[in-house]
Structure formats: C-alpha cells, structure tokens
Design an enzyme around this catalytic site. Sequence first.
Site, PDB file in Angstrom:
ATOM      1  N   ASP A   1      67.936  25.036  36.647  1.00 17.16           N
ATOM      2  CA  ASP A   1      67.139  23.828  36.865  1.00 17.16           C
ATOM      3  C   ASP A   1      65.796  24.019  36.168  1.00 17.16           C
ATOM      4  OD1 ASP A   1      67.408  21.236  38.622  1.00 17.16           O
ATOM      5  OD2 ASP A   1      65.313  21.841  38.711  1.00 17.16           O
TER       6      ASP A   1
ATOM      7  N   ARG B   1      73.827  17.248  32.379  1.00 25.68           N
ATOM      8  CA  ARG B   1      74.360  17.307  33.742  1.00 25.68           C
ATOM      9  C   ARG B   1      75.890  17.251  33.752  1.00 25.68           C
ATOM     10  NH1 ARG B   1      70.610  15.974  38.071  1.00 25.68           N
ATOM     11  NH2 ARG B   1      68.682  16.919  37.387  1.00 25.68           N
TER      12      ARG B   1
ATOM     13  N   ARG C   1      77.643  16.876  40.604  1.00 27.45           N
ATOM     14  CA  ARG C   1      78.303  16.300  41.783  1.00 27.45           C
ATOM     15  C   ARG C   1      79.475  15.393  41.492  1.00 27.45           C
ATOM     16  NH1 ARG C   1      72.687  14.566  44.140  1.00 27.45           N
ATOM     17  NH2 ARG C   1      72.532  14.385  41.885  1.00 27.45           N
TER      18      ARG C   1
ATOM     19  N   TYR D   1      55.957  17.408  38.428  1.00 30.65           N
ATOM     20  CA  TYR D   1      56.460  17.952  39.696  1.00 30.65           C
ATOM     21  C   TYR D   1      55.419  18.832  40.375  1.00 30.65           C
ATOM     22  CZ  TYR D   1      61.024  15.983  38.860  1.00 30.65           C
ATOM     23  OH  TYR D   1      62.046  15.093  38.665  1.00 30.65           O
TER      24      TYR D   1
ATOM     25  N   ARG E   1      79.287  23.248  46.521  1.00 30.91           N
ATOM     26  CA  ARG E   1      78.057  22.786  47.174  1.00 30.91           C
ATOM     27  C   ARG E   1      78.182  22.663  48.688  1.00 30.91           C
ATOM     28  NH1 ARG E   1      73.892  21.837  47.935  1.00 30.91           N
ATOM     29  NH2 ARG E   1      72.951  19.925  47.158  1.00 30.91           N
TER      30      ARG E   1
HETATM   31  O1  CP3 Z   1      73.086  19.696  32.633  1.00 33.24           O
HETATM   32  C1  CP3 Z   1      73.633  20.585  33.297  1.00 33.24           C
HETATM   33  O2  CP3 Z   1      74.849  20.536  33.617  1.00 33.24           O
HETATM   34  C2  CP3 Z   1      72.854  21.824  33.642  1.00 33.24           C
HETATM   35  C3  CP3 Z   1      72.181  21.829  34.882  1.00 33.24           C
HETATM   36  C4  CP3 Z   1      70.894  21.081  35.133  1.00 33.24           C
HETATM   37  C5  CP3 Z   1      70.455  20.818  36.442  1.00 33.24           C
HETATM   38  N1  CP3 Z   1      69.196  20.311  36.396  1.00 33.24           N
HETATM   39  C6  CP3 Z   1      71.192  21.126  37.680  1.00 33.24           C
HETATM   40  C7  CP3 Z   1      70.939  20.255  38.847  1.00 33.24           C
HETATM   41  C8  CP3 Z   1      69.900  20.627  34.269  1.00 33.24           C
HETATM   42  C9  CP3 Z   1      69.877  20.609  32.746  1.00 33.24           C
HETATM   43  C10 CP3 Z   1      68.833  20.151  35.080  1.00 33.24           C
HETATM   44  C11 CP3 Z   1      67.545  19.649  34.518  1.00 33.24           C
HETATM   45  C12 CP3 Z   1      66.607  18.966  35.418  1.00 33.24           C
HETATM   46  N2  CP3 Z   1      66.327  19.240  36.726  1.00 33.24           N
HETATM   47  C13 CP3 Z   1      65.745  17.926  35.006  1.00 33.24           C
HETATM   48  C14 CP3 Z   1      65.659  17.374  33.625  1.00 33.24           C
HETATM   49  C15 CP3 Z   1      66.762  16.437  33.333  1.00 33.24           C
HETATM   50  C16 CP3 Z   1      66.738  15.170  34.134  1.00 33.24           C
HETATM   51  O3  CP3 Z   1      67.700  14.960  34.882  1.00 33.24           O
HETATM   52  O4  CP3 Z   1      65.769  14.404  34.001  1.00 33.24           O
HETATM   53  C17 CP3 Z   1      64.986  17.541  36.121  1.00 33.24           C
HETATM   54  C18 CP3 Z   1      63.951  16.439  36.169  1.00 33.24           C
HETATM   55  C19 CP3 Z   1      65.347  18.393  37.204  1.00 33.24           C
HETATM   56  C20 CP3 Z   1      64.797  18.392  38.573  1.00 33.24           C
HETATM   57  C21 CP3 Z   1      65.827  18.051  39.562  1.00 33.24           C
HETATM   58  N3  CP3 Z   1      66.851  18.882  39.943  1.00 33.24           N
HETATM   59  C22 CP3 Z   1      65.924  16.854  40.314  1.00 33.24           C
HETATM   60  C23 CP3 Z   1      64.994  15.664  40.197  1.00 33.24           C
HETATM   61  C24 CP3 Z   1      67.031  16.999  41.154  1.00 33.24           C
HETATM   62  C25 CP3 Z   1      67.470  16.054  42.230  1.00 33.24           C
HETATM   63  C26 CP3 Z   1      67.979  14.785  41.707  1.00 33.24           C
HETATM   64  C27 CP3 Z   1      69.447  14.859  41.496  1.00 33.24           C
HETATM   65  O5  CP3 Z   1      69.929  14.499  40.408  1.00 33.24           O
HETATM   66  O6  CP3 Z   1      70.106  15.258  42.465  1.00 33.24           O
HETATM   67  C28 CP3 Z   1      67.619  18.261  40.867  1.00 33.24           C
HETATM   68  C29 CP3 Z   1      68.832  18.823  41.481  1.00 33.24           C
HETATM   69  C30 CP3 Z   1      69.900  19.239  40.537  1.00 33.24           C
HETATM   70  N4  CP3 Z   1      69.741  20.079  39.477  1.00 33.24           N
HETATM   71  C31 CP3 Z   1      71.248  18.855  40.615  1.00 33.24           C
HETATM   72  C32 CP3 Z   1      71.923  19.490  39.558  1.00 33.24           C
HETATM   73  C33 CP3 Z   1      73.374  19.445  39.195  1.00 33.24           C
HETATM   74  C34 CP3 Z   1      71.835  17.936  41.689  1.00 33.24           C
HETATM   75  C35 CP3 Z   1      72.744  18.686  42.412  1.00 33.24           C
HETATM   76  C36 CP3 Z   1      72.970  18.898  43.794  1.00 33.24           C
HETATM   77  O7  CP3 Z   1      72.289  18.442  44.720  1.00 33.24           O
HETATM   78  O8  CP3 Z   1      73.969  19.602  43.947  1.00 33.24           O
END
Ligand code: CP3
Length: 358
Positions: free
Chosen positions: A87, A38, A42, A165, A51
């Site tokens: 994602d 990540r 944010r 999920y 965003r």
């Molecule tokens: O690592 C990186 O910079 C690459 C981008 C990336 C995202 N999601 C973008 C994202 C990666 C590698 C993921 C993987 C991901 N997504 C996982 C596995 C890793 C982990 O964190 O356990 C999971 C479970 C998801 C599912 C997911 N996507 C969730 C649960 C959420 C909401 C929770 C949160 O952290 O906000 C997301 C949204 C998401 N995917 C965001 C980002 C940067 C949050 C961003 C936003 O709202 O702008």
Amino acid sequence: MDAVGAVSESPSQLAVQGRFLRACRREPVDATPIWLMRQAGRYMPEYRTLREKYGILDLVKTPELACAVTMQPIVAFDVDAAIIFADILPPLEGMGLQLEFVRGEGPVIRNPIRTVADIDALRPPPPEAALGFTLEAIRLARRELDARRVPLIGFAGAPFTLACYAIEGGPSRHLVRVKQLMMNEPAAWDRLMTKLSTVAGEFLVAQARAGAQALQIFDSWCGELAPRDYRHRVLPHVTRTVEIARTAGVPIILFGTGTAGMLTHLNTAGADVIGVDWRVDISDAWRQIGSDTAIQGNLDPVALLADWDETRARAKAILDQVGNRPGHIFNLGHGVLPETPVDQVRRLVDFVHEASKR
Ligand code: CP3
C-alpha cells in the site's frame, strides 16, 4: 540494470514476455500489454477468503501472504505484469505516523500532521528498516513470477498524495488543511514535501534492488490542485522522487487522476510512462505529453460493470485512438472496483490482446 535485458530471453520469448517492459520504452510489441491497477483485491473471491482471516496490513506486512495475493491475478488472468501487493501508506508509519485501516472507512492516521513542529519531527528511516516486509515480498514474488515470465511492478505514493493522508488523517473532500499549509506556510510545506519525496524515491530504489522491474508512482489526489499550484508547489518534489528512482535503471510510470489540465507539467517530471484516467481522451493526452513518453490507461473502471458488448466497445475505442502506436500500456483509469465481475476482467484482458495483435 537493463530492464528488458535483465530478463535475458530468446527474441521470440521476449516478444510476449517483455511486452510490458518493451511498451514502457516505446519499443514495438506483438500485442498491447495490459495490467490493471488494484488487480489483486476484493473483487476476487480468493482475496476475500484471505481477508476473512487477515487485516489489510497483516497481508501487506507478511511477505508470504503479500506474495500469495500478488500472484492471485497472475494465476487467474493473462495480464502482462504483476504489481506487488502493498500500500502507499506504510512508509508514513516509518516516519512516525500511526496508520490503521478501519473497516468500511479506509485508512486513518491517528496522529496527523497539524503543526510545523509535527513536520520537523518526522524522521525518515532507511527503507530496509521500515519497509523490509515489502522488499522481502518482492524477492519471493520474483521467484514465482520468473517461472511464469511475468515482470513485477513496485510502487510508492507520490509526495502530494502522501501529504494528503499525513495531514488530513484520511480521505478528504476538499483537502482544506493540505491546501492551507501549502498556501500559508510555503517553507514548511517544502520541508514536508522534501521529506516525503525522498522517502518515496528511496523506497522505490530499494524495491528495484529487491527485484521490481518497473516502478509506479501513484498521485491519486494531484488532480485536486490548480495546475499552477501543481507546477510550483508539487512538481519539483515529484521530480525529485523520479530523479532518485531513476538511479535504479528501471522504467518509471507516473500516474495521476484528474490530470487533463496539467499533463504537460507531469511530463516534465521525467517519467518514462504517464498514467492517465478516463476523464481525458487518450489520443488527446498523448498529444499533450508528446511522442517521447509512453502512456498507460485509460478505461473507466465502471465500464467493467457494464454489459460485455459495451465494455468491449469502450476498450476498442481506446485501442483505435492509439492505433498500434508503440508505447501504450492498457490499464484502467483508476483501480478495479470491488463490485467488478471476475469474468469481465478475464474478457477484457483477452480482448485487448486479441484486438491489438500486430
Ligand atoms: O494494485 C494492486 O493490486 C496492488 C495493491 C495496492 C493496494 N493499494 C492494496 C490495497 C495498491 C497499488 C494500492 C495503492 C493505494 N493505496 C493508493 C493509490 C491508488 C489509488 O487507489 O488511488 C491509495 C490512495 C491507497 C490508500 C488506500 N488503501 C485506501 C484509500 C484504501 C481504502 C479504500 C479501498 O479501496 O478500500 C486502501 C486499502 C487497500 N489497499 C485495499 C487494497 C486491495 C482494499 C482492500 C481491503 O480492504 O481488503
């Protein structure tokens, strides 16, 4: 394809540029490579600005925007690898599930799997058809990254985390529905996991063909399982994902959280690198997986919110435990938290390089 050779650099350039890929193969490096899960997100003002205008799925599904976000941490920090901005959940959409991100709530599946008939109705399409936006983002990002000599990581969710999920419809505390299906309907569970492992594996291969130079499998929820269940009900499917992904010929990283009690099982899936969280000492984790596998980790993401002296001491403790053994990729034990100060990330990246110089 040869992951390091594909970059074709002079030996001196390879020492720096190839740090990450070399460490994946446990080859000697000039300093420990670091990237952060990540690392685009944010906590970065550049990301928050985008965003304000776009939803998360808009960013993921517009290749130019996904490429731009991928590059944000590469421009800001001296990290040794980029990860494509995407994602783990869009592959579920391709199978017929309706995905939404609800502000403040996270991902929601509107029509989660509730019956055996729902499992049999899932139709996995080829990755080019359903996930072409990420493949195109990878092609775009590679052009920009090659100029900076930074390798690109592609990724997918592991079948178990995708199942969580798909069945729960969103994050869930106890995974009651998932575990009920796993325990009560083993045949249907296997059919679901077979579909998910194939979709994840084929998506990974397509990402490598598009230009990803390493592939990470995220199993964020597998630590919720008893080791026995992981071994018998989940491991065969992760192994299938790894086996499919391996055909691409690039290093594979298998990451999970809460895996301290099942690392020997994870290691039999055949990945080149195991990613561990902070709930286990990295030296202990490495003892469990043995010297034939590289390791990635494992600073507590909250340590980036501590005073710098404290952050540094904790990063140093990880480096000391590893002791310059080849095959360590520094990372957090999970993703960067939104509250993280940007300066702390910069200091950590620079500190790991300096303190680990060979
Ligand atoms: O690592 C990186 O910079 C690459 C981008 C990336 C995202 N999601 C973008 C994202 C990666 C590698 C993921 C993987 C991901 N997504 C996982 C596995 C890793 C982990 O964190 O356990 C999971 C479970 C998801 C599912 C997911 N996507 C969730 C649960 C959420 C909401 C929770 C949160 O952290 O906000 C997301 C949204 C998401 N995917 C965001 C980002 C940067 C949050 C961003 C936003 O709202 O702008």
